[in-house]
Design an enzyme around this catalytic site. Structure first.
Site, PDB file in Angstrom:
ATOM      1  N   ASP A 127      35.993 -38.023 -11.422  1.00 47.61           N
ATOM      2  CA  ASP A 127      36.768 -38.056 -10.175  1.00 47.61           C
ATOM      3  C   ASP A 127      37.016 -39.530  -9.879  1.00 47.61           C
ATOM      4  OD1 ASP A 127      37.715 -38.169  -7.601  1.00 47.61           O
ATOM      5  OD2 ASP A 127      36.456 -36.544  -6.850  1.00 47.61           O
ATOM      6  N   LYS A 130      45.268 -38.412  -1.603  1.00 44.63           N
ATOM      7  CA  LYS A 130      44.871 -39.749  -1.141  1.00 44.63           C
ATOM      8  C   LYS A 130      45.916 -40.797  -1.552  1.00 44.63           C
ATOM      9  CE  LYS A 130      41.286 -37.268  -0.100  1.00 44.63           C
ATOM     10  NZ  LYS A 130      41.195 -36.599   1.194  1.00 44.63           N
TER      11      LYS A 130
HETATM   12  N1  PLP Z   1      37.318 -36.130  -4.381  1.00 45.38           N
HETATM   13  C1  PLP Z   1      37.135 -37.112  -3.494  1.00 45.38           C
HETATM   14  C2  PLP Z   1      36.459 -38.384  -3.928  1.00 45.38           C
HETATM   15  C3  PLP Z   1      37.561 -36.953  -2.166  1.00 45.38           C
HETATM   16  O1  PLP Z   1      37.373 -37.950  -1.292  1.00 45.38           O
HETATM   17  C4  PLP Z   1      38.178 -35.740  -1.787  1.00 45.38           C
HETATM   18  C5  PLP Z   1      38.623 -35.531  -0.402  1.00 45.38           C
HETATM   19  O2  PLP Z   1      38.344 -36.314   0.478  1.00 45.38           O
HETATM   20  C6  PLP Z   1      38.334 -34.732  -2.748  1.00 45.38           C
HETATM   21  C7  PLP Z   1      37.898 -34.958  -4.038  1.00 45.38           C
HETATM   22  C8  PLP Z   1      38.948 -33.392  -2.393  1.00 45.38           C
HETATM   23  O3  PLP Z   1      40.339 -33.500  -2.327  1.00 45.38           O
HETATM   24  P1  PLP Z   1      41.259 -32.548  -1.427  1.00 45.38           P
HETATM   25  O4  PLP Z   1      40.921 -32.833  -0.006  1.00 45.38           O
HETATM   26  O5  PLP Z   1      42.647 -32.951  -1.825  1.00 45.38           O
HETATM   27  O6  PLP Z   1      40.938 -31.146  -1.803  1.00 45.38           O
END
Ligand code: PLP
Length: 366
Positions: free
Chosen positions: A174, A199
């Site tokens: 991630d 983001k």
């Molecule tokens: N990974 C990280 C590091 C995040 O900060 C977030 C959400 O804040 C996600 C995954 C999840 O993404 P989404 O809100 O688009 O489902």
């Protein structure tokens, strides 16, 4: 052709001039269904929008190009990628995730997959011996998040990739906090990279999305494709179009955001009311040397900090900010601040700031 710069790929990858009209900006294809040929086949490769769509295809080609990957899948959210990856595991499989992983992953594991016969262990992945010790014969997936949300821990991606290869496990990084501008996980041996495109890629607080890019063909990626197409966690043509449009400015936005974040981190570090600042760009960060090696394009624009004096003092800081908005999320043109412990309800880190393109440091209350 010479390899193209990220800035060029951000504008051109996946796009072409519209053959019917000559339009330079991409059209939006809202049609859910596409005409069959007289032979019953689909001569242009599109049949039904859940399976694929011209806007999604263009977005996926661009996402793969930005990461230097083989292929990409676009999802309706970042957590849809997490869900797809866990769905791709077999009964009895074991996965490992960081102890400081984005809390949504823990939630998906506990609430969505709570009754599934898969197991997830959480380890401090900055401690490679702890990671080695957590591996079992059934470990199929190592999920790594760096820098992590919210403690900004930095994990050695090349080392994790090597450990995973020896264990015959697939790695997913991630890389949301870093973006392909700052960090290139596939070049460090990681198998797949995911982002919450909500983001930095979207970048304007108005699109929800997720991406998964693979370096090579593999079983888990194929399972994720099934989950996307038949599980139906697909972004709409409009969201794909808007995301691709936003990506055109991604490198430039991220560089500006990173410069702001560095200034803000340096300022906060000198402030007497601040106990600790977590930002990999600071020399005081425990993994600064690793971050400087691994994050070749900058340190990201997220930082967290701890305020002296406890919860009320901390909430007071967020309550008095101007320009910086009290809201969750990150990576957009807006600078946001959040008392993360209230959201997650367990961790010691009181504040998280995402530094947007707007200069915020001078507005921060002293
Ligand atoms: N990974 C990280 C590091 C995040 O900060 C977030 C959400 O804040 C996600 C995954 C999840 O993404 P989404 O809100 O688009 O489902």
């Amino acid at each position: 052709m010479k390899p193209l710069h990220l800035e060029t790929l951000a504008v051109h990858a996946g796009r072409k001039i519209d053959s019917g009209t000559g339009a330079v900006a991409q059209p939006i294809h809202l049609s859910t269904t596409f005409q069959r040929g007289a032979d019953g086949e689909y001569p242009l490769g599109f049949s039904y929008t859940r399976e694929t769509n011209p806007n999604r295809k263009a977005l996926e080609q661009c996402l793969a190009a930005l990461e230097g990957g083989k292929e990409a899948l676009a999802y309706a959210s970042g957590l849809a990628v997490t869900t797809a990856a866990l769905q791709g595991l077999q009964p009895g499989d074991h996965a490992i995730a960081p102890d400081d992983v984005y809390y949504g992953l823990r939630k998906v594991v506990a609430e969505v997959f709570g009754k599934w016969p898969i197991e997830v262990s959480y380890v401090d992945m900055t401690d490679l011996d702890a990671l080695r010790a957590a591996i079992r014969p059934s470990t199929r997936l190592i999920w790594v998040e760096t820098p992590s949300n919210p403690l900004m821990k930095v994990t050695d991606l090349a080392a994790v990739a090597e450990i995973a290869r020896a264990a015959n496990a697939v790695t997913i990084c991630d890389s949301t906090f870093a973006t392909p501008v700052a960090q290139r996980p596939l070049e460090l041996g990681i198998d797949m990279v995911m982002h919450s495109t909500t983001k930095y890629f979207g970048g304007h607080s108005d699109i929800l999305g997720g991406s998964l890019v693979t370096a090579h063909d593999n079983y888990l990626f194929e399972r994720c494709r099934l989950s996307q197409e038949y599980g139906g966690s697909v972004p709409s043509p409009f969201d794909c179009w808007l995301l691709l449009r936003s990506i055109e400015t991604l490198p430039w936005r991220v560089r500006g955001q990173q410069a702001n974040a560095m200034q803000l981190a340096q300022f906060l570090e000198t402030h007497k009311a601040v106990e600790r600042v977590h930002y990999p760009g600071l020399e005081s960060h425990p993994a600064h040397a690793l971050a400087a090696r691994q994050m070749t394009g900058g340190f990201g624009a997220m930082l967290s900090f701890q305020v002296r004096g406890g919860r009320d003092k901390t909430l007071g800081v967020a309550a008095r900010t101007e320009i910086i908005t009290r809201a969750t999320s990150l990576g957009s043109t807006h600078s946001l601040i959040e008392h993360r412990a209230s959201v997650e309800g367990r961790r010691p880190v009181p504040h998280r700031i995402s530094s947007g393109s707007r200069r915020a440091s001078s507005m921060y209350p002293i």
